[in-house]
Write an enzyme that holds these catalytic residues in place. Structure first.
Site, PDB file in Angstrom:
ATOM      1  N   SER A 106       0.833  -1.186   0.000  1.00 38.86           N
ATOM      2  CA  SER A 106       0.000   0.000   0.000  1.00 38.86           C
ATOM      3  C   SER A 106       0.878   1.250   0.000  1.00 38.86           C
ATOM      4  CB  SER A 106      -0.902  -0.022   1.230  1.00 38.86           C
ATOM      5  OG  SER A 106      -1.671   1.131   1.238  1.00 38.86           O
ATOM      6  N   GLY A 107       0.595   2.143  -0.920  1.00 37.69           N
ATOM      7  CA  GLY A 107       1.345   3.394  -0.995  1.00 37.69           C
ATOM      8  C   GLY A 107       2.592   3.290  -1.848  1.00 37.69           C
ATOM      9  N   THR A 111      -1.482   2.608  -8.095  1.00 35.05           N
ATOM     10  CA  THR A 111      -2.556   3.330  -8.788  1.00 35.05           C
ATOM     11  C   THR A 111      -1.970   4.383  -9.721  1.00 35.05           C
ATOM     12  OG1 THR A 111      -3.944   2.944  -6.896  1.00 35.05           O
ATOM     13  CG2 THR A 111      -4.674   4.645  -8.396  1.00 35.05           C
ATOM     14  N   ASN A 156      -1.212   5.503   3.115  1.00 38.26           N
ATOM     15  CA  ASN A 156      -1.383   6.175   1.815  1.00 38.26           C
ATOM     16  C   ASN A 156      -2.603   7.087   1.869  1.00 38.26           C
ATOM     17  OD1 ASN A 156      -1.643   6.890  -0.833  1.00 38.26           O
ATOM     18  ND2 ASN A 156      -1.905   4.805  -1.628  1.00 38.26           N
ATOM     19  N   SER A 159      -5.388   5.682  -0.719  1.00 37.28           N
ATOM     20  CA  SER A 159      -5.245   4.233  -0.786  1.00 37.28           C
ATOM     21  C   SER A 159      -6.458   3.603  -1.464  1.00 37.28           C
ATOM     22  CB  SER A 159      -5.086   3.686   0.635  1.00 37.28           C
ATOM     23  OG  SER A 159      -4.907   2.300   0.572  1.00 37.28           O
ATOM     24  N   SER A 160      -6.177   2.704  -2.414  1.00 32.37           N
ATOM     25  CA  SER A 160      -7.284   2.016  -3.089  1.00 32.37           C
ATOM     26  C   SER A 160      -7.862   1.001  -2.106  1.00 32.37           C
ATOM     27  CB  SER A 160      -6.777   1.269  -4.322  1.00 32.37           C
ATOM     28  OG  SER A 160      -5.990   2.108  -5.106  1.00 32.37           O
ATOM     29  N   GLY A 386      -2.647  -3.010  -2.200  1.00 32.74           N
ATOM     30  CA  GLY A 386      -1.318  -3.570  -1.914  1.00 32.74           C
ATOM     31  C   GLY A 386      -1.299  -4.354  -0.619  1.00 32.74           C
ATOM     32  N   GLU A 388      -0.804  -5.401   2.982  1.00 32.92           N
ATOM     33  CA  GLU A 388      -0.988  -4.510   4.137  1.00 32.92           C
ATOM     34  C   GLU A 388      -0.665  -5.225   5.444  1.00 32.92           C
ATOM     35  OE1 GLU A 388      -4.532  -1.446   2.734  1.00 32.92           O
ATOM     36  OE2 GLU A 388      -5.035  -3.144   3.992  1.00 32.92           O
TER      37      GLU A 388
HETATM   38  N1  LIG Z   1       5.337   8.181 -10.030  1.00 32.35           N
HETATM   39  C1  LIG Z   1       4.981   8.928  -9.010  1.00 32.35           C
HETATM   40  N2  LIG Z   1       5.339  10.214  -9.000  1.00 32.35           N
HETATM   41  C2  LIG Z   1       4.951  11.042  -8.009  1.00 32.35           C
HETATM   42  N3  LIG Z   1       4.266  10.635  -6.942  1.00 32.35           N
HETATM   43  C3  LIG Z   1       3.888   9.331  -6.871  1.00 32.35           C
HETATM   44  C4  LIG Z   1       4.192   8.425  -7.924  1.00 32.35           C
HETATM   45  N4  LIG Z   1       3.706   7.240  -7.606  1.00 32.35           N
HETATM   46  C5  LIG Z   1       3.069   7.386  -6.418  1.00 32.35           C
HETATM   47  N5  LIG Z   1       3.174   8.646  -5.961  1.00 32.35           N
HETATM   48  C6  LIG Z   1       2.633   9.200  -4.709  1.00 32.35           C
HETATM   49  O1  LIG Z   1       2.399   8.151  -3.849  1.00 32.35           O
HETATM   50  C7  LIG Z   1       1.041   8.151  -3.435  1.00 32.35           C
HETATM   51  C8  LIG Z   1       0.548   6.736  -3.288  1.00 32.35           C
HETATM   52  O2  LIG Z   1       0.511   6.133  -4.542  1.00 32.35           O
HETATM   53  P1  LIG Z   1      -0.644   5.120  -4.954  1.00 32.35           P
HETATM   54  O3  LIG Z   1      -1.941   5.626  -4.517  1.00 32.35           O
HETATM   55  O4  LIG Z   1      -0.452   4.853  -6.359  1.00 32.35           O
HETATM   56  O5  LIG Z   1      -0.272   3.886  -4.130  1.00 32.35           O
HETATM   57  P2  LIG Z   1      -0.885   2.441  -4.193  1.00 32.35           P
HETATM   58  O6  LIG Z   1       0.238   1.512  -4.448  1.00 32.35           O
HETATM   59  O7  LIG Z   1      -1.983   2.441  -5.162  1.00 32.35           O
HETATM   60  O8  LIG Z   1      -1.428   2.226  -2.793  1.00 32.35           O
HETATM   61  P3  LIG Z   1      -2.693   1.425  -2.306  1.00 32.35           P
HETATM   62  O9  LIG Z   1      -2.343  -0.001  -2.360  1.00 32.35           O
HETATM   63  O10 LIG Z   1      -2.882   1.880  -0.948  1.00 32.35           O
HETATM   64  O11 LIG Z   1      -3.761   1.805  -3.208  1.00 32.35           O
HETATM   65  C9  LIG Z   1       0.286   8.918  -4.494  1.00 32.35           C
HETATM   66  O12 LIG Z   1      -0.819   9.547  -3.935  1.00 32.35           O
HETATM   67  C10 LIG Z   1       1.331   9.906  -4.930  1.00 32.35           C
HETATM   68  O13 LIG Z   1       1.319  11.036  -4.093  1.00 32.35           O
HETATM   69 MG   LIG Z   2      -3.909   2.249  -5.122  1.00 32.81          MG
END
Ligand SMILES: Nc1ncnc2c1ncn2[C@@H]1O[C@H](COP(=O)(O)OP(=O)(O)OP(=O)(O)O)[C@@H](O)[C@H]1O
Ligand SMILES: [Mg+2]
Length: 1024
Positions: A106-107, A111, A156, A159-160, A386, A388
């Site tokens: 997660s994070g 996404t 996050n 977070s999805s 992701g 957790e």
């Molecule tokens: N390539 C990137 N460039 C800039 N910031 C990023 C990038 N990837 C992720 N982030 C930052 O990290 C944060 C978390 O990313 P994201 O929501 O994609 O995580 P996740 O893997 O989908 O988590 P979860 O499993 O909780 O959904 C985003 O809100 C963003 O601020």
């Molecule tokens: Mg996500």
């Protein structure tokens, strides 16, 4: 191994396969070094490792998209765009369905990565109006689903809280047609409860912050989050996230996707109902039976909810506060305790929200789904929650981690296990690389013969009292000795004291770490129970959307059968997903979280190390290094590269295996391995090299095809033109010849006609009235003449000689003839006149004619004298008897008898005298004055002969013209000599041997006689 310069020319190594020496430490420091230099992407072969930068980097611009578009995966810096390009081009050019698996905790940035992939694909495919609409709809599904399915967690801010798999469908040209979204188990417990410092789903905060006052009023909501029970007391604001703006974006996105205004409003109303349910307060109520009962404390909230959904308050109140149990056609209504009431309320809120979320996905799919039946290619993008590990992990975490375990299994199967097994299968020499296979954990959770999920289902369905403790006992009994399972009981069985493991918990050793799950709540969450009364109440609501969410509330469809458990459903959908993923060509993006603080530039070694470990990156690199980067069955390999070799191009009749040996392509032998069914290429560079050569060769061949085609086209065109030209010239020549022939024919016919005519005429001339025209003309001519002459005859001018009139010629051609006729007529008239004259008259006429010859135009007196007849005898001589006697003897001898006056030579006086001169004695020259006019005449005969000295005689006669004419006639008759006549006003005369100059002058008016005045040798004759 020759390395790709662009991969090497970055910080550290861009492809971990090239890392030397290879160890966990070197791998970690390479990632760290690159991360600190803002190089967040690194490859392991074709797997992209992405380290979340937690800040915006300038590497996602349109120029970058341009660079990676059509570029080669290995030729450019590692980037998420490279894997997107690789997948997209493989889908478009090789017709292979693709899936992009994005994993990480997660994070870690899954996404964001999925959004980057989608935006890249949207940017590189074509830009027609239809395509743009589809792309927009696909992209705009993100903000909507994120608003309803994402929430802030400790790890996050976005977070999805649901799993999402999106299939994007393309046509054969690579243009997007639409898509299909599948969602996986929303973490609905968040609706009613969340950990401190976390938030409920974004949509609630967005609605309260972004809705206008009238909208809030209509939805019966308070702008302040603290008024709503489910939103918690803490500050809802998130740094860098503007809920109000996002609310607007969500509304816009819904509009773009195709939601109607009414649908949006209904969606918001149901959302508001969920929030309002959290505001409902229950209180204990007294019952006569002494049983616990509850009632609604704040009726206004109940009223608001019922108004929003169009339901009678009493129905909802009853559904919330009591429970109806049907047994043997009997309905037993039992009051609920306050706790049970709250449980029911929360279950209702969770159910409404999760069903609303499912509806949302279905509604979006309706808009983006492809309806046309053409064959499609699919690119799937998986962005699932992701891995957790929380302080308190519940059923949701168990499900989420199970899902991640399955994804890891796919990864291991496809990249490590499957790969190595393939080498064995193909008979390639191979030293096995050990790696952790998580199938054992997957089996522990999902095995149909007694995995945790099955045991949980059994426990849920089992009659009797079930609780977390009974469930745990069941687990202990089944997995007490399992190496990936721990509980208080199993630990103590192994003689291990583990105080970190509470008695209500069990622990699973996941691939990514040990997670302790609190068994409490597993059974309830798995059963996902909603009191039937509540479902029925919702079904009775007038609100169309809400009502449609609860088809199970319809009493007609009521069944006593237990609905499938949440775990069961999830397992089934995950298995479908796995099958789906296995059928596609996988592309991996492995996301790594660099720190726990969501802070930019922070790289926590331990955190990353653990992720590197559990993601199996090191093993991945090892297998990759030892193995072959690329393989393909002989047939497709031959198909793809046969154009590079002269042996196989353009025709290969041998077997695919020998054709695909790539033997004459100058590739080092260690780079290639030949399996039973596949050819293996060791390094990506060789593949890249082959691809590059193929690309150039394709260009060459394209040129050849183009050349041949152009040549063919030009030839065809030329032949066509030639044919046309020949046709045209043939037609033209034909036409010209035809024309010429017609001419000739006409001419020949004409000649023939003439010739025949001529011949015939010649032959039949005798039968023809030849010269008919001439005769006609002649006839006409004659007729004209006849007419002319007849006209003349009837219109002759008078016969008077003096009349010279004559009618004009009626035609020009008659002018000359007419003139001649005029002359002839005149002459004839004169002759006629003459003929009718008597001899005397004729003689007189002749005399007159003679006079005319002598005097006409010479003497003034002549004109007036013409009508005067010549009498000849002016003195009456013929009456004289003597003369008459004489006459008898000398008949006709009398010429003239007149009285004249003679001019005296001396004085010029005039006196009468008788003149009878025989003709032969007439003087030689006779002079006559020219201008005496009026009857008075002077005659001056010049005497030369016998008179001797007497001289000339100057006579005055009144009939001088007649006299002179007679003399002339007589002289001519007798001597055949003409009279020598001088007609002049000045002449000389001989008087007695002297010469006298006589001048005839016009006398004064009034005198009657000529007067001669002599002065010496001059004499002036004054005439009247
Ligand atoms: N390539 C990137 N460039 C800039 N910031 C990023 C990038 N990837 C992720 N982030 C930052 O990290 C944060 C978390 O990313 P994201 O929501 O994609 O995580 P996740 O893997 O989908 O988590 P979860 O499993 O909780 O959904 C985003 O809100 C963003 O601020
Ligand atoms: Mg996500």
């Amino acid at each position: 191994m020759e390395a790709n310069p662009s991969v090497l020319a970055t910080v550290g190594v861009g492809d971990l396969v090239l890392l030397d020496p290879l160890s966990e430490e070197s791998l970690l420091s390479n990632l760290r070094e690159r991360f600190l230099h803002k190089e967040i992407y690194t490859y392991i072969g074709n797997v992209v490792i992405s380290v979340n930068p937690y800040r915006q980097l300038p590497i996602y611009s349109a120029e970058m998209v341009e660079q990676y578009c059509n570029g080669n995966f290995y030729a450019m810096k590692p980037h998420i765009y490279a894997i997107a390009e690789d997948a997209y081009s493989s889908l478009r050019d090789r017709n292979r369905d693709q899936c992009i698996l994005i994993t990480g905790e997660s994070g870690a940035g899954k996404t964001e990565a999925s959004k980057l992939v989608m935006s890249y694909v949207a940017a590189v495919c074509s830009k027609g109006a239809d395509v743009t609409k589809v792309k927009e709809q696909l992209l705009q599904s993100n903000p909507v689903l994120e608003a309803f399915g994402n929430a802030k967690t400790i790890r996050n801010n976005n977070s999805s809280r649901f799993g999402k798999y999106m299939d994007v469908e393309f046509d054969f040209k690579g243009e997007p047609l639409g898509g299909l979204i599948s969602n996986y188990l929303l973490e609905k417990s968040r609706v009613v409860w969340h950990v401190k410092n976390e938030r409920n789903f974004h949509i609630f905060y967005q609605l309260l912050a972004g809705a206008s006052d009238p909208l809030l009023k209509r939805l019966k909501l308070q702008r302040d989050c603290r008024h709503h029970g489910y939103l918690g007391d803490e500050n809802p604001r998130l740094p860098g996230m503007d809920d109000a703006t996002n609310f607007q974006a969500v509304q816009d996105a819904m509009r773009i996707i195709g939601f109607s205004e009414a649908e949006v409003m209904q969606l918001l109303e149901v959302t508001a109902v969920v929030l309002k349910l959290g505001d409902l307060q229950l209180s204990g109520q007294f019952q006569a039976s002494g049983m616990d009962a509850c009632g609604i404390q704040n009726i206004q909230v109940l009223r608001d909810i019922c108004e929003l959904i169009g339901l009678q308050e009493s129905i909802l109140e009853q559904a919330l506060c009591s429970r109806t149990v049907e047994a043997k056609q009997e309905k037993v209504v039992t009051a609920l305790s306050v706790a049970q009431g709250y449980f029911g309320r929360d279950a209702l809120a969770k159910n409404i929200y999760s069903r609303l979320f499912d509806w949302l996905v279905t509604r979006i799919n309706e808009s983006i789904q492809v309806t046309a039946g053409e064959r499609r290619k699919v690119m799937g993008v998986l962005d699932i929650y992701g891995f957790e590990i929380f302080q308190d992990n519940s059923f949701e975490q168990f499900i989420i981690n199970y899902c991640n375990e399955k994804l890891q299994q796919i990864f291991i199967l496809m990249t490590l296990k499957e790969e190595q097994e393939e080498y064995f299968r193909e008979g390639i020499k191979w030293t096995p690389v050990t790696f952790f296979d998580n199938s054992i954990i997957c089996d522990l959770i999902e095995s149909g013969k007694g995995g945790i999920l099955v045991l949980l289902d059994e426990e849920c369905l089992r009659p009797g009292t079930v609780s977390a403790a009974t469930f745990l006992a069941k687990l202990d009994q089944a997995f007490g000795s399992h190496e990936h399972y721990e509980s208080r009981k199993s630990q103590s069985d192994r003689h291990i004291t583990d105080t970190s493991l509470p008695s209500t918990c069990f622990r699973v050793h996941h691939y990514a770490g040990k997670v302790t799950y609190n068994a409490t709540g597993f059974i309830e969450k798995n059963t996902d129970r909603l009191y039937r009364g509540l479902a029925q109440a919702m079904w009775q609501a007038k609100h169309t959307l809400l009502r449609s969410l609860f088809p199970d509330g319809d009493p007609k469809k009521a069944s006593l059968k237990m609905p499938p458990t949440a775990g069961f459903q999830f397992k089934a959908s995950i298995n479908t997903l796995m099958k789906n993923l296995y059928s596609k060509n996988p592309n991996y993006i492995r996301c790594i979280k660099p720190n726990e603080n969501q802070a930019p530039g922070q790289f926590t070694d331990e955190l990353v190390r653990s992720q590197v470990r559990y993601l199996g990156l090191l093993e991945n690199v090892r297998v990759r290094r030892a193995g072959y980067a690329y393989r393909q069955p002989y047939q497709p390999c031959l198909e793809r590269y046969r154009l590079l070799s002269t042996h196989t191009w353009p025709r290969w009749t041998g077997t695919a295996r020998y054709g695909a040996l790539l033997s004459d392509l100058d590739i080092p032998p260690e780079e290639l391995a030949y399996g039973h069914t596949k050819v293996f290429i060791r390094t990506p560079q060789t593949l890249f090299n082959l691809e590059e050569r193929r690309r150039r060769r394709v260009e060459e061949l394209a040129t050849v095809i183009q050349k041949t085609y152009r040549g063919w086209r030009c030839r065809t065109q030329y032949q066509l033109m030639r044919k046309s030209q020949i046709l045209i010239s043939a037609w033209f020549r034909g036409h010209a010849q035809k024309k010429r022939y017609q001419h000739m024919k006409r001419a020949a016919l004409l000649i023939q006609t003439y010739a025949r005519g001529w011949k015939t005429r010649k032959e039949y001339k005798k039968y023809f009235r030849s010269g008919a025209t001439a005769r006609l003309a002649c006839f006409i001519y004659r007729r004209l003449l006849q007419k002319f002459f007849l006209g003349l005859k009837n219109n002759l001018p008078p016969l008077t000689v003096s009349d010279r009139s004559w009618p004009p010629a009626p035609y020009r051609f008659l002018t000359n003839a007419n003139q001649e006729l005029k002359t002839i007529f005149y002459h004839w008239k004169c002759k006629k006149y003459r003929d009718q004259l008597s001899l005397e008259k004729r003689a007189a006429m002749q005399t007159k004619l003679c006079a005319s010859e002598l005097f006409k135009g010479k003497k003034t007196r002549y004109g007036p004298s013409v009508p005067e007849p010549f009498q000849g005898d002016y003195v009456g001589l013929q009456k004289n008897p003597k003369y008459q006697k004489l006459q008898a003897a000398a008949r006709g001898k009398l010429v003239l008898a007149d009285t004249v006056r003679k001019v005296n030579q001396a004085n010029g006086k005039v006196r009468p005298c008788r003149l009878h001169t025989p003709i032969p004695e007439l003087p030689g020259v006779l002079a006559v004055p020219a201008q005496d006019a009026d009857g008075t005449w002077c005659l001056l005969p010049q005497q030369t002969g016998t008179g001797g000295a007497k001289g000339d005689v100057l006579l005055v006669s009144d009939h001088v013209i007649e006299v002179v004419t007679r003399v002339h006639q007589v002289l001519l008759e007798t001597t055949q000599q003409a009279l020598n006549l001088q007609i002049a006003d000045q002449f000389s005369t001989q008087f007695k041997k002297s010469s006298i100059a006589v001048t005839v002058v016009q006398g004064p008016k009034g005198h009657l006689e000529p007067v001669c005045k002599k002065k010496g040798k001059k004499m002036e004759v004054l005439v009247c």
